[in-house]
Design an enzyme around this catalytic site. Sequence first.
Site, short mmCIF file in Angstrom:
data_model
loop_
_atom_site.label_atom_id
_atom_site.label_comp_id
_atom_site.label_asym_id
_atom_site.label_seq_id
_atom_site.Cartn_x
_atom_site.Cartn_y
_atom_site.Cartn_z
N TYR A 144 0.86 -1.19 0.00
CA TYR A 144 0.00 0.00 0.00
C TYR A 144 0.89 1.23 0.00
CZ TYR A 144 -3.36 3.52 1.69
OH TYR A 144 -4.14 4.64 1.83
N ASP A 220 9.26 2.44 -0.14
CA ASP A 220 8.25 3.10 0.68
C ASP A 220 8.48 2.66 2.13
OD1 ASP A 220 6.07 3.93 2.08
OD2 ASP A 220 4.57 3.21 0.64
N LYS A 248 4.76 9.05 9.11
CA LYS A 248 4.46 8.59 10.47
C LYS A 248 5.45 9.08 11.53
CE LYS A 248 1.88 4.74 8.61
NZ LYS A 248 0.48 4.58 8.94
#
Length: 407
Positions: A144, A220, A248
């Site tokens: 994702y 990623d 994050k």
Amino acid sequence: MTRKRSLLLYEEACQSLVGGVNSNARAFKKVQLPPLIAKAASCDLLYDADDRKYIDYCNSWGALILGHGHPDVVAAACGQTVRGASFGLTFEGEGQLSSQIIKAIPSIEKIRFTTSGTEACMTAIRLAREITKRPNIVVFEGNYHGHAETLLPKAQGLLLLPFNDLSRLRAFFASKEARSVAAVIVEPIPSNMGLVHPVQGFLEALYEETRRSSSLLIFDEVVTGFRLGLSGAQGLYGIDPDLTCLGKIIGGGFPLAALGGKALFMDQLTPLGPVFHAGTMAGHPVGIAAGLATFAHLHSPDFYPKLHQKALRLTQPIQETLQKAKKPACLQQAGSLFTLFFGSSSVIDCHSPLDDALFAEFFQTLLVQGIFIPPTPRDVWNISSAHTEEHLDITAEAVCRFIRTAF
Ligand code: PMP
């Protein structure tokens, strides 16, 4: 379990918010429950709108590596809010945070801050297409990279390959189609199909094939960056990607993310190069301040060893119980991230069959005992430095009891 006020608030929210939520996974669809409505949080505890208390293993989906409301992060964020929450200008702290990231991750020479991980990945793709003048992007099933149009599975120009399938990967890059590839984007240790380790040689093959086909390799590391150690998954595997997406943890719980990489490529972004990028809130000062306060802890030499030790305090008893119970379940872990999968004894991709009904029962059983884990069968638990030994032990006991008795 009565969650009267939470239910009322959720019903109210459904009147004005689509599905009562602002992000898909918050809807708790996979666990057949109305969603938790958060009211407050502190250290490793989350309180819902009914003042019920939960040990939190979601930790804002991994953003809070120091747990909720760490005093240093709170002081930095509050101080910055007072001095100026947002300027729409370059802010003095940006250079400090970017140079710390560059020092920690050798493949990164230049940084551009964004507001979300989605934007970091979207910008990486735009950059790769412009640099190579090629249309296609290789992505892996079960990975994702945010909700940008360009990276949703059916987007034009995406070539979907199975994760961990070395022979399919080699065959693809041996074909003519390889010459149309601008970049390969990958979660080096995926967490969005639950925690899955790359099989031996998989990441190395990605590196080799992108070199051979003159395409870019994008890691990623929105989840793994500063989670597994200072240098992320790329440090663990010794791979040198061209571009890296971060998010994050770098914002200490505030909206901050980044794209970093080789100066040769990064300098193609505006204002130096032709590839447009902008953002009113990009490099948000409060996120930068909270990120810097978080990094001060991450740099301590015993931070990651202690964090991983905490994770093992919880996962070791679970592993032992799983081994004795000989049930179709497994726990896969990387440092302070792990997934307990129900229905398979090993998960290597998003096709391994899982027992979603059993996971829902597991989730509900933990929730009534005051333990909150991410509400999907394919997500990761995030251990923070705020988790106490007492809470880890209570959780281990509850999980082991479920394994021994419930299936
Ligand atoms: N990449 C990965 C690996 C992610 O897990 C996520 C979100 N969990 C994103 C990108 C998107 O980040 P954001 O939600 O900040 O847009």
